[in-house]
Design a protein around this motif. Structure first.
Motif, PDB file in Angstrom:
ATOM      1  N   ASP A 120      -7.843 -13.829   6.938  1.00 20.95           N
ATOM      2  CA  ASP A 120      -6.625 -14.495   7.405  1.00 20.95           C
ATOM      3  C   ASP A 120      -5.366 -13.719   7.027  1.00 20.95           C
ATOM      4  OD1 ASP A 120      -8.040 -16.599   8.518  1.00 20.95           O
ATOM      5  OD2 ASP A 120      -8.022 -17.767   6.655  1.00 20.95           O
ATOM      6  N   GLN A 121      -5.430 -12.924   5.950  1.00 18.99           N
ATOM      7  CA  GLN A 121      -4.254 -12.181   5.482  1.00 18.99           C
ATOM      8  C   GLN A 121      -4.649 -10.732   5.173  1.00 18.99           C
ATOM      9  OE1 GLN A 121      -1.944 -14.541   2.483  1.00 18.99           O
ATOM     10  NE2 GLN A 121      -3.591 -16.019   2.712  1.00 18.99           N
ATOM     11  N   PRO A 122      -5.017  -9.974   6.203  1.00 13.93           N
ATOM     12  CA  PRO A 122      -5.558  -8.633   5.972  1.00 13.93           C
ATOM     13  C   PRO A 122      -4.541  -7.621   5.441  1.00 13.93           C
ATOM     14  CG  PRO A 122      -5.218  -9.007   8.312  1.00 13.93           C
ATOM     15  CD  PRO A 122      -4.972 -10.322   7.638  1.00 13.93           C
ATOM     16  N   ASN A 123      -3.272  -7.897   5.587  1.00 17.89           N
ATOM     17  CA  ASN A 123      -2.238  -6.950   5.144  1.00 17.89           C
ATOM     18  C   ASN A 123      -1.336  -7.603   4.096  1.00 17.89           C
ATOM     19  OD1 ASN A 123      -0.949  -4.331   5.375  1.00 17.89           O
ATOM     20  ND2 ASN A 123       0.770  -5.388   6.334  1.00 17.89           N
ATOM     21  N   SER A 124      -1.948  -8.343   3.187  1.00 16.95           N
ATOM     22  CA  SER A 124      -1.160  -9.091   2.204  1.00 16.95           C
ATOM     23  C   SER A 124      -1.616  -8.810   0.785  1.00 16.95           C
ATOM     24  CB  SER A 124      -1.263 -10.606   2.460  1.00 16.95           C
ATOM     25  OG  SER A 124      -0.648 -10.960   3.669  1.00 16.95           O
ATOM     26  N   ILE A 125      -0.639  -8.810  -0.118  1.00 20.40           N
ATOM     27  CA  ILE A 125      -0.945  -8.859  -1.542  1.00 20.40           C
ATOM     28  C   ILE A 125      -1.110 -10.335  -1.894  1.00 20.40           C
ATOM     29  CG2 ILE A 125      -0.083  -8.457  -3.880  1.00 20.40           C
ATOM     30  CD1 ILE A 125       1.504  -6.098  -2.791  1.00 20.40           C
ATOM     31  N   ILE A 126      -2.229 -10.673  -2.480  1.00 15.49           N
ATOM     32  CA  ILE A 126      -2.499 -12.066  -2.841  1.00 15.49           C
ATOM     33  C   ILE A 126      -2.460 -12.180  -4.364  1.00 15.49           C
ATOM     34  CG2 ILE A 126      -4.118 -13.996  -2.684  1.00 15.49           C
ATOM     35  CD1 ILE A 126      -5.250 -12.602  -0.152  1.00 15.49           C
ATOM     36  N   ILE A 127      -1.554 -13.005  -4.864  1.00 16.37           N
ATOM     37  CA  ILE A 127      -1.368 -13.163  -6.304  1.00 16.37           C
ATOM     38  C   ILE A 127      -2.159 -14.363  -6.789  1.00 16.37           C
ATOM     39  CG2 ILE A 127       0.330 -13.467  -8.150  1.00 16.37           C
ATOM     40  CD1 ILE A 127       2.474 -12.529  -6.156  1.00 16.37           C
ATOM     41  N   LEU A 169      -5.008  -9.283  -5.459  1.00 18.66           N
ATOM     42  CA  LEU A 169      -5.682  -8.470  -4.459  1.00 18.66           C
ATOM     43  C   LEU A 169      -4.638  -7.620  -3.746  1.00 18.66           C
ATOM     44  CD1 LEU A 169      -8.527  -9.220  -2.035  1.00 18.66           C
ATOM     45  CD2 LEU A 169      -6.377  -8.417  -1.068  1.00 18.66           C
ATOM     46  N   TYR A 170      -4.891  -6.309  -3.664  1.00 19.22           N
ATOM     47  CA  TYR A 170      -3.961  -5.387  -3.018  1.00 19.22           C
ATOM     48  C   TYR A 170      -4.622  -4.744  -1.793  1.00 19.22           C
ATOM     49  CZ  TYR A 170      -1.065  -5.291  -7.293  1.00 19.22           C
ATOM     50  OH  TYR A 170      -0.262  -5.614  -8.364  1.00 19.22           O
ATOM     51  N   PRO A 171      -3.941  -4.689  -0.652  1.00 14.83           N
ATOM     52  CA  PRO A 171      -4.407  -3.853   0.452  1.00 14.83           C
ATOM     53  C   PRO A 171      -3.998  -2.407   0.134  1.00 14.83           C
ATOM     54  CG  PRO A 171      -2.386  -4.993   1.078  1.00 14.83           C
ATOM     55  CD  PRO A 171      -2.723  -5.434  -0.321  1.00 14.83           C
ATOM     56  N   LEU A 172      -4.922  -1.488   0.123  1.00 12.83           N
ATOM     57  CA  LEU A 172      -4.631  -0.140  -0.369  1.00 12.83           C
ATOM     58  C   LEU A 172      -3.917   0.747   0.649  1.00 12.83           C
ATOM     59  CD1 LEU A 172      -7.966   0.566  -2.282  1.00 12.83           C
ATOM     60  CD2 LEU A 172      -5.740  -0.075  -3.241  1.00 12.83           C
ATOM     61  N   GLU A 173      -4.169   0.537   1.933  1.00 11.31           N
ATOM     62  CA  GLU A 173      -3.583   1.433   2.934  1.00 11.31           C
ATOM     63  C   GLU A 173      -2.057   1.454   2.904  1.00 11.31           C
ATOM     64  OE1 GLU A 173      -3.885   2.544   7.694  1.00 11.31           O
ATOM     65  OE2 GLU A 173      -5.015   0.862   6.887  1.00 11.31           O
ATOM     66  N   PRO A 174      -1.362   0.293   2.929  1.00 13.67           N
ATOM     67  CA  PRO A 174       0.110   0.354   2.904  1.00 13.67           C
ATOM     68  C   PRO A 174       0.665   0.886   1.582  1.00 13.67           C
ATOM     69  CG  PRO A 174      -0.654  -1.920   2.751  1.00 13.67           C
ATOM     70  CD  PRO A 174      -1.854  -1.084   3.087  1.00 13.67           C
ATOM     71  N   LEU A 175      -0.086   0.731   0.488  1.00 10.25           N
ATOM     72  CA  LEU A 175       0.400   1.228  -0.799  1.00 10.25           C
ATOM     73  C   LEU A 175       0.166   2.722  -0.960  1.00 10.25           C
ATOM     74  CD1 LEU A 175      -0.804  -1.563  -3.272  1.00 10.25           C
ATOM     75  CD2 LEU A 175       1.321  -1.441  -1.978  1.00 10.25           C
ATOM     76  N   HIS A 176      -0.795   3.253  -0.209  1.00 10.12           N
ATOM     77  CA  HIS A 176      -1.191   4.654  -0.379  1.00 10.12           C
ATOM     78  C   HIS A 176      -0.030   5.610  -0.112  1.00 10.12           C
ATOM     79  CE1 HIS A 176      -3.571   8.280  -0.355  1.00 10.12           C
ATOM     80  NE2 HIS A 176      -3.239   8.533   0.896  1.00 10.12           N
ATOM     81  N   ASN A 177       0.826   5.282   0.854  1.00  4.91           N
ATOM     82  CA  ASN A 177       1.920   6.188   1.226  1.00  4.91           C
ATOM     83  C   ASN A 177       3.237   5.865   0.529  1.00  4.91           C
ATOM     84  OD1 ASN A 177       0.325   7.675   3.096  1.00  4.91           O
ATOM     85  ND2 ASN A 177       0.562   6.029   4.595  1.00  4.91           N
ATOM     86  N   ALA A 195       6.714  -3.584  -1.570  1.00  8.72           N
ATOM     87  CA  ALA A 195       5.694  -3.821  -0.547  1.00  8.72           C
ATOM     88  C   ALA A 195       6.185  -4.859   0.455  1.00  8.72           C
ATOM     89  CB  ALA A 195       4.389  -4.271  -1.191  1.00  8.72           C
ATOM     90  N   SER A 196       6.852  -5.898  -0.046  1.00 12.69           N
ATOM     91  CA  SER A 196       7.429  -6.912   0.839  1.00 12.69           C
ATOM     92  C   SER A 196       8.443  -6.289   1.784  1.00 12.69           C
ATOM     93  CB  SER A 196       8.081  -8.013   0.008  1.00 12.69           C
ATOM     94  OG  SER A 196       8.785  -8.919   0.830  1.00 12.69           O
ATOM     95  N   TRP A 197       9.270  -5.386   1.276  1.00 14.61           N
ATOM     96  CA  TRP A 197      10.260  -4.714   2.123  1.00 14.61           C
ATOM     97  C   TRP A 197       9.595  -3.870   3.212  1.00 14.61           C
ATOM     98  CZ3 TRP A 197      14.096  -2.508  -2.123  1.00 14.61           C
ATOM     99  CH2 TRP A 197      14.781  -3.587  -2.705  1.00 14.61           C
ATOM    100  N   LYS A 198       8.384  -3.399   2.948  1.00 17.86           N
ATOM    101  CA  LYS A 198       7.663  -2.580   3.922  1.00 17.86           C
ATOM    102  C   LYS A 198       6.878  -3.423   4.920  1.00 17.86           C
ATOM    103  CE  LYS A 198       8.426   1.749   2.642  1.00 17.86           C
ATOM    104  NZ  LYS A 198       8.950   2.794   3.570  1.00 17.86           N
ATOM    105  N   GLY A 199       7.000  -4.748   4.815  1.00 20.91           N
ATOM    106  CA  GLY A 199       6.306  -5.622   5.757  1.00 20.91           C
ATOM    107  C   GLY A 199       4.952  -6.106   5.291  1.00 20.91           C
TER     108      GLY A 199
END
Length: 394
Positions: A120-127, A169-177, A195-199
């Motif tokens: 449901d949240q494939p591009n989200s950091i879940i705290i 939980l961190y999605p690694l792809e957006p953090l990689h760059n 990360a929030s600023w990057k969408g």
């Protein structure tokens, strides 16, 4: 048998989601063994980052042949350990990583709660949001978390219940760059904000937590140094938010809308608001539309409106009292009111009503503009409220 099947299902789910568990550790030998064993019962994909421990951590880690271990001799901070773990996970082909602290506060049974939210949240950091009111909770930690939550809202506009939780939980792809400039405890604030600023989405999931008695706790948080570093980071992020992130976001949000669209949006949302909430948004919009910070009225107003939970669309419409045809009247009334407030009032203007004329009497104008914004805001709010009550908001 049922327990074994559940463990196998959990490990299969980790493989399916291409997710690993990262455990950063520094001098937590008394808890580390139990934490690793607990995690291994749910996942075979485990990376431990030994951040320069000087206790028996290396001896404990030598027992785990199936765990990926990264170790370096000098302590560099939790943020550095997490970034090292992220790079290793990405290099190994993982798409997600769940971080769990090695101090024994978190339960591995909550790992699957994160995995179930990925679809449901494939591009989200879940705290993992902790219950901060339970027994043995450190009062200083509670204050620090509220402090962090407040500044997170200022910089992103988002409400989060527990921005200091290390179980995420961190999605690694957006953090990689992305390149981060902090390396200790403050990294966990920076990564959320930037990360929030990057969408990247930011959300929370409830987790259980164990707070050991005071005499059993192990903490490497340095109250003065680390709090100072976090405060400096928040200062930098707030400045970046005010000068870059919020203006860009607001521009994108409203540049695609016509005034007609905004009007109908306000009309639609007004049905769910009370008379007072509508009047308050109008009052604040008129106030900011006149307040003498030309060029920044909407920007500052949107931020404050968000913090005060005022309807931003209604605020935006009311703030347009300072549209170009109204500006000469606002400047004139501000200038005249400033004269009366300074004890030398007159409706006659002896100076040229131009930019150079206003500059020559800047103090009088500024005082009057502040006064006019307050008066006009109060009048607009009171009049709006009375009209709403009178006509029953059909």
């Amino acid at each position: 048998m049922a327990s074994i099947e559940m463990d196998m299902a959990s490990k299969a789910l980790f493989k399916e989601k291409q997710c690993c568990v990262i455990i950063p550790t520094y001098n937590n030998a008394s808890f580390l063994d139990a934490v690793i064993n607990d995690v291994l019962s749910y996942s075979d994909d485990v990376i431990v980052v030994n951040d320069g421990s000087t206790d028996s951590t290396l001896e404990i880690l030598s027992k785990y042949n199936k765990v990926s271990i990264i170790s370096y001799p000098v302590n560099k901070g939790k943020g550095h350990a997490l970034k090292t773990g992220f790079r290793e996970a990405w290099a190994r082909g993982y798409r997600y990583a769940i971080t769990i602290d090695s101090d024994g506060q978190h339960y591995a049974k909550d790992l699957n709660a994160f995995l179930k939210l990925i679809d449901d949240q494939p591009n989200s950091i879940i705290i993992g949001a902790r219950n901060l009111n339970q027994k043995n909770m450190n009062s200083k930690s509670g204050f620090a978390n509220k402090f962090s939550n407040f500044w997170f809202k200022v910089t992103t506009g988002l409400d989060m219940p527990d921005t200091q939780s290390g179980y995420r939980l961190y999605p690694l792809e957006p953090l990689h760059n992305m390149r981060f400039f902090s390396g200790r405890y403050e990294f966990e604030v920076e990564v959320l904000v930037r990360a929030s600023w990057k969408g990247v989405g930011i959300s929370a999931a409830p987790i259980d937590v164990y707070y050991p008695p005071r005499e059993e706790r192990v903490s490497h948080f340095r109250p003065f140094k680390d709090f100072a570093r976090i405060s400096i980071l928040n200062t930098v992020l707030v400045l970046l938010a005010l000068l870059w992130y919020h203006p860009r976001r607001l521009y994108r949000e409203y540049s695609k809308k016509s005034l007609r669209d905004i009007y109908w949006e306000a009309k639609a949302t007004a049905t769910s608001l009370s008379n007072f909430e509508i009047a308050a948004a109008i009052a604040f919009g008129v106030f900011m539309g006149i307040f003498p910070i030309w060029g920044y009225q909407l920007l500052v107003g949107f931020i404050i409106a968000h913090l005060l939970s005022l309807n931003k669309t209604i605020f935006f419409i009311a703030a347009n009292i300072s549209l170009p045809p109204m500006i000469p009247f606002i400047i004139y009334l501000s200038y005249v009111l400033g004269g009366y407030m300074m004890g030398d009032g007159s409706w006659a203007v002896d100076v040229e009503l131009s930019i150079s004329g206003v500059k020559g009497n800047l103090v009088q104008y500024l005082i009057g503009a502040v006064g006019l914004s307050c008066i006009a805001g109060l009048i607009a709010g009171a009049l709006s409220y009375m009209l709403l009550v009178l006509f029953k908001r059909k």
